[in-house]
Design an enzyme around this catalytic site. Structure first.
Site, PDB file in Angstrom:
ATOM      1  N   GLY A 101      -4.793  -4.992   6.558  1.00  0.00           N
ATOM      2  CA  GLY A 101      -6.029  -3.941   6.714  1.00  0.00           C
ATOM      3  C   GLY A 101      -7.072  -4.487   7.681  1.00  0.00           C
ATOM      4  O   GLY A 101      -7.535  -3.552   8.510  1.00  0.00           O
ATOM      5  N   GLY A 133     -10.204  -3.599   1.994  1.00  0.00           N
ATOM      6  CA  GLY A 133      -8.973  -3.543   3.018  1.00  0.00           C
ATOM      7  C   GLY A 133      -9.466  -2.206   3.643  1.00  0.00           C
ATOM      8  O   GLY A 133     -10.293  -1.508   3.307  1.00  0.00           O
ATOM      9  N   THR A 182       0.666  -1.259   0.069  1.00  0.00           N
ATOM     10  CA  THR A 182       0.024   0.028  -0.035  1.00  0.00           C
ATOM     11  C   THR A 182       1.011   1.235  -0.055  1.00  0.00           C
ATOM     12  O   THR A 182       2.131   1.245   0.426  1.00  0.00           O
ATOM     13  CB  THR A 182      -1.012   0.219   1.198  1.00  0.00           C
ATOM     14  OG1 THR A 182      -1.611  -1.210   1.283  1.00  0.00           O
ATOM     15  CG2 THR A 182      -1.804   1.318   1.460  1.00  0.00           C
ATOM     16  N   GLY A 226      -0.191  -2.307   5.713  1.00  0.00           N
ATOM     17  CA  GLY A 226      -0.203  -3.660   6.310  1.00  0.00           C
ATOM     18  C   GLY A 226      -1.407  -4.220   6.413  1.00  0.00           C
ATOM     19  O   GLY A 226      -2.348  -3.919   5.493  1.00  0.00           O
ATOM     20  N   ARG A 262     -13.280  -8.440  -1.627  1.00  0.00           N
ATOM     21  CA  ARG A 262     -12.713  -7.977  -0.071  1.00  0.00           C
ATOM     22  C   ARG A 262     -12.200  -6.434  -0.287  1.00  0.00           C
ATOM     23  O   ARG A 262     -11.291  -6.047  -1.349  1.00  0.00           O
ATOM     24  CB  ARG A 262     -11.409  -8.856  -0.179  1.00  0.00           C
ATOM     25  CG  ARG A 262     -10.516  -8.625   1.208  1.00  0.00           C
ATOM     26  CD  ARG A 262      -9.496  -7.845   1.015  1.00  0.00           C
ATOM     27  NE  ARG A 262      -8.482  -7.457   2.145  1.00  0.00           N
ATOM     28  CZ  ARG A 262      -7.584  -6.572   2.222  1.00  0.00           C
ATOM     29  NH1 ARG A 262      -7.243  -5.793   1.418  1.00  0.00           N
ATOM     30  NH2 ARG A 262      -6.875  -6.748   3.434  1.00  0.00           N
TER      31      ARG A 262
END
Ligand code: GLY
Length: 356
Positions: free
Chosen positions: A263, A239, A209, A261, A237
């Site tokens: 989520g 996050g 990210t 990292g 999905r």
């Protein structure tokens, strides 16, 4: 990487005009920045700066903080600056965690998430499960700027982006397609896909990210987080990056914070909001990030803890306050990028646990 700018007492209207003439404002800011939050403005005299200007990002944002800081010094809006910063990663096919070239979901489809907040206008925008558009951060900014809503997802988010002239593109690169094909082949030894030999198995970073926050000399703040999410995730999905208050949060009176990292572990503590709230209660940015990590550890399910009670995943919080103080903290040793007026460089995060 672009040139390093040194903040000095000499920044003046003359410097601004010279910089704007040769920099991003050639032809006007809007010629370079699509849908700017505002045109470039001259910087106040150095003696009247309310904050030390800063751009801070995850470690993959070294070029991003340089870009964002350069733009701050040219009088750009704080959100325009951080979006242009993270777009460098979104458009980079070699960053497999963000935008174009990001690793796809279980079905081989790249689904992107992003959110942003603009301190001066107190607005927020987000997109989730966005397909075929390279720069979800820009689409999140358009949601923020042009709608009465905050969060658009899936087909609706894509149609919204197309209506503003975004191009629909295949986001898989040859490399990310290869990675997905190998992952599918090795998923289950009993299925009809022949496994790829061990020697050919690629190393995959499961999440990635970019978060970027910035404070202008006037003390205005913004934040943005953008991601391709968990590699080979279940389709649909979403996050933390798309969730305002988790992946990032900004309060123009206090500060801005974001995360990279795992989520799911961040969403449960609303980590972006929590970190800014820690700063509101008087903590320095690094302490605010560490305090949020304590909540993450306390809310982690036993299945995600090792024998010593430590999380089996990574998570980093990044924070900057209204004065331009900044910091970051991670569960395990890590790094982050910042430009504080001297140069763009990587710093060590504060951390909770030593790596084993
Ligand atoms: N932090 C990115 C994600 O979990 O999707």
């Amino acid at each position: 990487m672009g040139k390093t700018l040194t903040v000095s007492d000499s920044w003046s209207r003359r410097d601004f005009l010279r910089s704007a003439a040769g920099g991003i404002a050639a032809g006007g800011a809007s010629a370079v920045i699509p849908h700017p939050m505002r045109p470039l403005q001259p910087l106040p005299a150095r003696s009247r700066w309310a904050a030390k200007p800063v751009a801070i990002a995850s470690a993959n944002g070294l070029r991003g903080v340089q870009k964002a800081f350069d733009m701050l010094m040219q009088g750009a809006d704080t959100l325009d600056a951080v979006i242009e910063g993270v777009k460098i990663q979104e458009l980079d096919p070699n960053d497999t965690t963000v935008g174009y070239g990001g690793l796809p979901n279980r079905d081989g489809v790249v689904q992107l998430d992003a959110s942003c907040m603009h301190g001066p206008t107190k607005r927020a925008g987000a997109v989730g499960c966005l397909e075929n558009i390279k720069t979800p951060s820009e689409v999140a900014k358009l949601v923020l700027k042009y709608t009465n809503h905050i969060f658009l997802v899936g087909e609706g988010a894509k149609k919204f982006a197309l209506s503003y002239g975004f191009k629909e593109e295949d986001l898989l690169t040859p490399e990310s397609r290869q990675a997905w094909l190998r992952w599918r082949a090795n998923l289950n030894p009993e299925d009809d896909y022949l496994d790829v030999p061990e020697t050919e198995t690629m190393i995959v970073r499961p999440t990635g990210t970019i978060n970027c926050s910035a404070v202008t000399p006037g003390g205005d703040l913004s934040s943005v987080t953008t991601t391709a999410g968990l590699a080979f995730k279940i389709p649909g999905r979403v996050g933390d990056s798309a969730v305002v208050g988790a992946g990032q949060y900004c309060d123009n009176e206090v500060g801005a914070a974001g995360s990279t990292g795992r989520g799911e572990s961040n969403i449960k503590v609303c980590g972006g909001f929590l970190t800014v709230d820690n700063m509101r209660r008087g903590m320095k940015p690094t302490d605010a990030c560490l305090e949020s990590l304590k909540r993450v550890i306390a809310t982690t399910e036993p299945r995600l803890l090792d024998a010593r009670g430590r999380p089996k995943f990574g998570l980093i919080f990044y924070g900057v306050n209204k004065r331009g103080e900044f910091g970051a903290a991670s569960l395990y040793p890590g790094r982050y990028a910042a430009h504080d007026g001297t140069d763009a460089k990587l710093h060590d995060t504060a951390h909770v646990f030593e790596q084993t």
